[in-house]
Design an enzyme around this catalytic site. Structure first.
Site, short mmCIF file in Angstrom:
data_model
loop_
_atom_site.label_atom_id
_atom_site.label_comp_id
_atom_site.label_asym_id
_atom_site.label_seq_id
_atom_site.Cartn_x
_atom_site.Cartn_y
_atom_site.Cartn_z
CG HIS A 126 -0.22 -0.08 2.53
ND1 HIS A 126 0.32 1.00 3.18
CD2 HIS A 126 0.03 -1.15 3.32
CE1 HIS A 126 0.87 0.61 4.32
NE2 HIS A 126 0.72 -0.69 4.42
CG ASP A 127 -0.29 4.27 1.31
OD1 ASP A 127 -1.17 4.98 0.81
OD2 ASP A 127 -0.47 3.59 2.34
N GLY A 144 4.99 -1.32 2.40
CA GLY A 144 4.22 -0.13 2.14
C GLY A 144 5.07 1.13 2.07
#
Length: 274
Positions: A126-127, A144
């Protein structure tokens, strides 16, 4: 009206938007708010999107069987917010690659640029922010919030800690564990990975003139070699190197590093002999 070709065994949510010439193979699940650009080919047994997230896919991408793209972040703080994964054009995701949407605390968007190759069993957390012309080899895992700049290659079965950055034109050898930032234009290797050499071959293949390869090499050696501080090294670079856009980017990358640079200043740490 779209003339997309969808196999009858695949399941698509009503919110899914398909551009012209999109092809969806058998036994795919495409759920939630998913938008797919023209010319993209989704083979069989691919999962795209999620109940809550938003997935935007550009043109002429390819998804091999088993890929799971746009699933929820593997973060206990995620509570179903409508965060996003945005994918550019001409990307190739091979078998069982996984890419997660962003989290509210990380900016809300995982982003992948153009012309990327993500080989089998790669994971992008994520991100993460992945730029253009990136090659990530089989079995690489990105935690992430990682940032991967243009023209980076990461060798197979490597892992990057969350929040690590890899500078433009860098090469990370296979089976490396990265817990600090990798300088632009370098080759890195090891557990934990450190800068080993200038990525001279890679830079030449990208069209760098011989004089600029030497200029970048000098800047890297100044930072890596010796016992000076980082700021003293930057001062030397400004005095001894030609201040090209690549050198300015190199300095900016060092100054923006939050995890620190992956440096081994022992005699065994540097592999170039010039």
């Amino acid at each position: 009206m779209s003339n997309a070709k969808v196999h009858p065994s695949s399941i698509l949510s009503p919110e899914v938007e398909l551009a012209d010439d999109v092809e969806i193979g058998p036994y795919c699940l495409i759920q939630g708010k998913v938008k797919i650009g023209k010319g993209t080919f989704v083979e069989g047994h691919v999962t795209l999107g999620s109940r809550h997230g938003i997935l935007e896919i550009g043109e002429n991408c390819h998804f091999a069987p088993g890929a799971v793209i746009g699933g929820p972040p593997q973060d206990v703080s995620y509570k179903g917010e409508p965060t996003k994964l945005v994918i550019g054009n001409n990307n190739n995701f091979r078998e069982f690659a996984t890419v997660n949407i962003g989290t509210p605390k990380g900016g809300g968007v995982t982003k992948i640029g153009n012309n990327g190759l993500f080989m089998a069993y790669t994971h992008i957390g994520h991100d993460c922010q992945i730029a253009d012309n990136v090659v990530i080899v089989n079995g690489v895992h990105l935690g992430g919030h990682c940032e991967i700049a243009d023209n980076v290659t990461i060798g197979g079965v490597s892992a990057l800690n969350q929040f690590t950055k890899v500078g433009r034109g860098a090469f990370i050898a296979g089976s490396s564990i990265v817990n600090k930032d990798i300088l632009p234009f370098c080759r890195a290797q090891g557990n934990y990975a450190t800068i080993r050499a200038t990525n001279k071959i890679g830079l030449s293949r990208k069209g760098f003139p011989r004089e600029e390869v030497a200029n970048v090499h000098k800047a890297i050696r100044i930072i890596i070699m010796g016992s000076h501080t980082v700021e003293e090294g930057i001062t030397r670079i400004k005095e001894e190197c030609v201040m090209s856009p690549n050198i300015e980017y190199f300095i900016d990358f060092i100054r923006s590093s939050k995890r620190g640079i992956a440096v081994d200043r022992s005699p065994k740490g540097w592999q170039d002999d010039d």
